[in-house]
Design a protein around this motif. Structure first.
Motif, PDB file in Angstrom:
ATOM      1  N   GLN A 230      77.518  28.825  40.224  1.00 55.93           N
ATOM      2  CA  GLN A 230      76.749  28.989  38.989  1.00 55.93           C
ATOM      3  C   GLN A 230      75.609  27.981  38.940  1.00 55.93           C
ATOM      4  OE1 GLN A 230      77.476  31.118  36.379  1.00 55.93           O
ATOM      5  NE2 GLN A 230      76.430  30.239  34.610  1.00 55.93           N
ATOM      6  N   GLU A 231      75.904  26.744  39.310  1.00 57.75           N
ATOM      7  CA  GLU A 231      74.881  25.699  39.285  1.00 57.75           C
ATOM      8  C   GLU A 231      73.752  25.995  40.260  1.00 57.75           C
ATOM      9  OE1 GLU A 231      74.587  20.810  39.809  1.00 57.75           O
ATOM     10  OE2 GLU A 231      76.432  21.894  40.298  1.00 57.75           O
ATOM     11  N   LEU A 234      71.539  28.874  38.848  1.00 56.60           N
ATOM     12  CA  LEU A 234      70.676  28.505  37.723  1.00 56.60           C
ATOM     13  C   LEU A 234      69.575  27.544  38.143  1.00 56.60           C
ATOM     14  CD1 LEU A 234      73.326  28.084  34.867  1.00 56.60           C
ATOM     15  CD2 LEU A 234      71.851  30.055  35.360  1.00 56.60           C
ATOM     16  N   GLU A 235      69.858  26.665  39.112  1.00 56.15           N
ATOM     17  CA  GLU A 235      68.864  25.675  39.526  1.00 56.15           C
ATOM     18  C   GLU A 235      67.877  26.227  40.553  1.00 56.15           C
ATOM     19  OE1 GLU A 235      70.782  22.159  40.907  1.00 56.15           O
ATOM     20  OE2 GLU A 235      71.472  21.548  38.899  1.00 56.15           O
ATOM     21  N   GLN A 236      68.355  27.034  41.494  1.00 51.58           N
ATOM     22  CA  GLN A 236      67.507  27.451  42.605  1.00 51.58           C
ATOM     23  C   GLN A 236      67.056  28.900  42.527  1.00 51.58           C
ATOM     24  OE1 GLN A 236      68.985  26.024  46.510  1.00 51.58           O
ATOM     25  NE2 GLN A 236      70.599  24.939  45.379  1.00 51.58           N
ATOM     26  N   HIS A 238      66.440  30.604  39.307  1.00 50.39           N
ATOM     27  CA  HIS A 238      66.103  30.967  37.920  1.00 50.39           C
ATOM     28  C   HIS A 238      64.920  31.928  37.860  1.00 50.39           C
ATOM     29  CE1 HIS A 238      62.667  28.106  37.793  1.00 50.39           C
ATOM     30  NE2 HIS A 238      63.424  27.408  38.623  1.00 50.39           N
ATOM     31  N   GLU A 239      63.997  31.800  38.812  1.00 54.22           N
ATOM     32  CA  GLU A 239      62.849  32.714  38.808  1.00 54.22           C
ATOM     33  C   GLU A 239      63.267  34.137  39.172  1.00 54.22           C
ATOM     34  OE1 GLU A 239      60.560  30.390  41.576  1.00 54.22           O
ATOM     35  OE2 GLU A 239      59.095  29.911  40.023  1.00 54.22           O
ATOM     36  N   ILE A 241      66.182  35.358  38.408  1.00 59.97           N
ATOM     37  CA  ILE A 241      66.844  35.852  37.196  1.00 59.97           C
ATOM     38  C   ILE A 241      65.800  36.384  36.217  1.00 59.97           C
ATOM     39  CG2 ILE A 241      68.287  35.219  35.220  1.00 59.97           C
ATOM     40  CD1 ILE A 241      69.569  33.058  36.982  1.00 59.97           C
ATOM     41  N   GLU A 242      64.716  35.651  36.069  1.00 62.24           N
ATOM     42  CA  GLU A 242      63.651  36.078  35.162  1.00 62.24           C
ATOM     43  C   GLU A 242      63.052  37.410  35.614  1.00 62.24           C
ATOM     44  OE1 GLU A 242      60.958  32.824  35.159  1.00 62.24           O
ATOM     45  OE2 GLU A 242      62.253  31.505  33.958  1.00 62.24           O
ATOM     46  N   LYS A 252      66.642  36.885  29.423  1.00 59.50           N
ATOM     47  CA  LYS A 252      67.184  36.092  30.525  1.00 59.50           C
ATOM     48  C   LYS A 252      68.658  35.790  30.283  1.00 59.50           C
ATOM     49  CE  LYS A 252      66.346  31.902  33.232  1.00 59.50           C
ATOM     50  NZ  LYS A 252      65.518  30.682  33.397  1.00 59.50           N
ATOM     51  N   GLU A 253      69.015  35.506  29.027  1.00 55.53           N
ATOM     52  CA  GLU A 253      70.406  35.195  28.692  1.00 55.53           C
ATOM     53  C   GLU A 253      71.308  36.418  28.905  1.00 55.53           C
ATOM     54  OE1 GLU A 253      67.744  32.341  27.339  1.00 55.53           O
ATOM     55  OE2 GLU A 253      67.768  34.472  26.791  1.00 55.53           O
ATOM     56  N   GLN A 256      71.808  36.857  32.691  1.00 51.61           N
ATOM     57  CA  GLN A 256      72.777  35.913  33.228  1.00 51.61           C
ATOM     58  C   GLN A 256      74.199  36.337  32.903  1.00 51.61           C
ATOM     59  OE1 GLN A 256      69.860  31.980  32.715  1.00 51.61           O
ATOM     60  NE2 GLN A 256      71.928  31.951  31.905  1.00 51.61           N
TER      61      GLN A 256
END
Length: 522
Positions: A230-231, A234-236, A238-239, A241-242, A252-253, A256
């Motif tokens: 998960q970390e 979200l960190e690497q 996120h784009e 996901i967008e 976005k929420e 996820q």
């Protein structure tokens, strides 16, 4: 966000050098590489499900031990490693040897050996596979002046499809045992040995002599060596996901949450970080869709055969599974239940652990696997009229979303009237399991044989706004089913759910093997 602004997802790319030089997205796992390379053991084994990044991990180890420092620029290991020694690396990919007989397997293993024999030479006296492997390791060490690294990816691939066969398994297993046997006798010539697979090594009795191997499959320091946490997502990512959120017309929420429901939930020890299926996650980001990528890439035939062998019911694949840690290493030939194989294959995962009893609780990881498993088992309950059945189930889902259980049961009745009789339809449990599969395919909570103070409810199903208590009868009467619900006050068991309870009594005809009558009361 435009797609060309992001690195490509490495779909089907399993070579570390190609990932780096091709500027693909890479989730940095090199810290684990360094940890193993400098660990107390020189022999490691890792079990993970198919398409979980094992091959890329092995390729990364290959590049590291080959001293290709330039490929690791900017990665975690660059700051950890100071030596970058180049070792001779023997890398064997056993995934090429699936669905083969003894002669073909021996030929394919010989072919892989011959590629390295062209580099290091071949002893005329070495004819058998184990002798050729021994000679190759010794020659590589003598010619380079350095110990040898042996990497074996998917060591058990030739054996998985014959796991349930009493004739072919011993034959192929003996071939593989002979091929791997030099790994112990050549210890003075070996710097590092790493094997990956799906089943644990003790299950195939191959490494009975290789007793110095470190099995890191369930060790906490290696819990996230494969897969995407998960970390990390979200960190690497996120784009990505967008971009997926835009494609799916969701926030976005919401995106996820959908990704978590569909692809997350794996744990290979306890406690463990949440781990996403990397194959499905990367495909979803690349395609802009939330499809069943991992399950759709193929359900192994050996799994379905073993489910049949152990008479595993669909409802038994849920959170009631428990196992001791020793169960995960039970030899395949003496397996007494399907749990270890389901876990190692990725169809169930660890959800809890009781340190006092030593029991692990296992459950299906996520929505993708639950739906895929139920679809695989559905033919056993619909006489293989699966495509038409799935269409009917889709229509039933639409009816239940509108709160119309009556319409949903009518659709099922109409469909079953067109289906030939299945085997084992002369007991209520068959229909109970059919309901379990159907409601599981809805993606809704469902359970069977739910205990109450006065008995057990056949089926409980919960939607977002309603809880259904369902009692099934065979060759009796739907009113009798409803009377049982009321007499034993089954709804009272669920009073604290906060949802309105709908009672459903259903009777199946013993003659037509179809729904004869049903009663629905709110």
């Amino acid at each position: 966000m435009e797609q060309q602004q992001l690195k490509r997802c490495p779909i089907g790319v399993q070579t570390f050098e190609k990932v780096i030089e091709g500027n693909y997205l890479y989730i940095d796992k090199t810290e684990y590489i360094y940890r193993m390379a400098h660990g107390a053991s020189n022999y490691y084994f890792l079990s993970r499900p198919r398409r979980f990044g094992k091959s890329l991990l092995v390729s990364t180890l290959h590049s590291y031990f080959a001293g290709k420092k330039e490929l690791f620029k900017g990665l975690a290991i660059e700051k950890l490693e100071n030596e970058w020694t180049e070792y001779p690396v023997l890398h064997f990919d056993m995934s090429r040897a699936k669905h083969v007989d003894k002669e073909t397997l021996e030929s394919m293993l010989g072919f892989q050996l011959s590629g390295y024999e062209q580099i290091y030479g071949k002893s005329e006296e070495a004819v058998k596979l184990n002798d050729r492997m021994t000679s190759l390791i010794m020659r590589a060490c003598e010619q380079t002046g350095r110990q040898v690294v042996v990497l074996i990816d998917e060591y058990d691939a030739p054996l998985l499809d014959v796991m349930h066969e009493e004739t072919d398994l011993p034959v192929l297993r003996n071939v593989m045992r002979n091929f791997y046997s030099p790994l112990k006798s050549c210890d003075p010539y070996l710097r590092f040995v790493f094997l990956t697979g799906i089943t644990k090594f003790s299950q195939l009795s191959i490494f009975s002599e290789l007793n110095n191997i470190s099995n890191v499959s369930m060790l906490k320091p290696y819990a996230a060596i494969c897969g995407i946490t998960q970390e990390e997502m979200l960190e690497q990512m996120h784009e990505y996901i967008e971009r997926l959120a835009v494609s799916q017309e969701m926030t976005k929420e919401e995106t996820q949450r959908k990704l978590k429901e569909k692809y997350d939930g794996y744990h290979f020890t306890w406690p463990s970080p949440d781990i996403y299926n990397p194959f499905s996650l990367l495909n979803a980001f690349e395609d802009g869709e939330l499809n069943a990528y991992w399950f759709g890439s193929g359900t192994p035939t050996y799994l379905i055969e073993m489910l049949r062998k152990f008479h595993t019911l669909p409802s038994q694949l849920g959170g009631s599974m428990q196992a001791m840690v020793a169960s995960f290493d039970a030899p395949t030939e003496r397996m007494t239940n399907i749990v270890p194989l389901l876990y190692q294959s990725g169809y169930v995962t660890i959800k809890d652990y009781d340190k006092y009893t030593g029991l692990y609780t296992l459950d299906i990881p996520n929505g993708e696997i639950r739906v895929g498993l139920m679809q695989s088992l559905l033919p056993n309950y619909l006489a293989y009229n699966t495509d038409m059945g799935l269409t009917t189930i889709g229509r039933m889902y639409g009816a239940i979303r509108l709160g119309d259980m009556d319409a949903a049961l009518r659709l099922l009745q109409e469909f079953l009237s067109t289906v030939p009789y299945c085997d084992n339809t002369n007991y209520e449990g068959h229909y109970q399991q059919l309901f379990y599969i159907i409601f599981s395919l809805f993606g809704m909570y469902v359970d069977v044989e739910v205990r109450t103070p006065k008995g057990r409810v056949d089926v409980v199903m919960r939607t977002a706004d309603t809880l259904y208590v369902i009692e099934l009868k065979l060759g009796k009467d739907a009113d009798a089913a409803m009377s049982q619900i009321n007499l034993k006050n089954y709804p009272g068991r669920f009073a604290l759910s906060g949802l309105p309870v709908v009672k459903v009594g259903v009777n199946f005809s013993a003659e037509t093997h179809n729904i004869e009558k049903w009663v629905v009361e709110e």
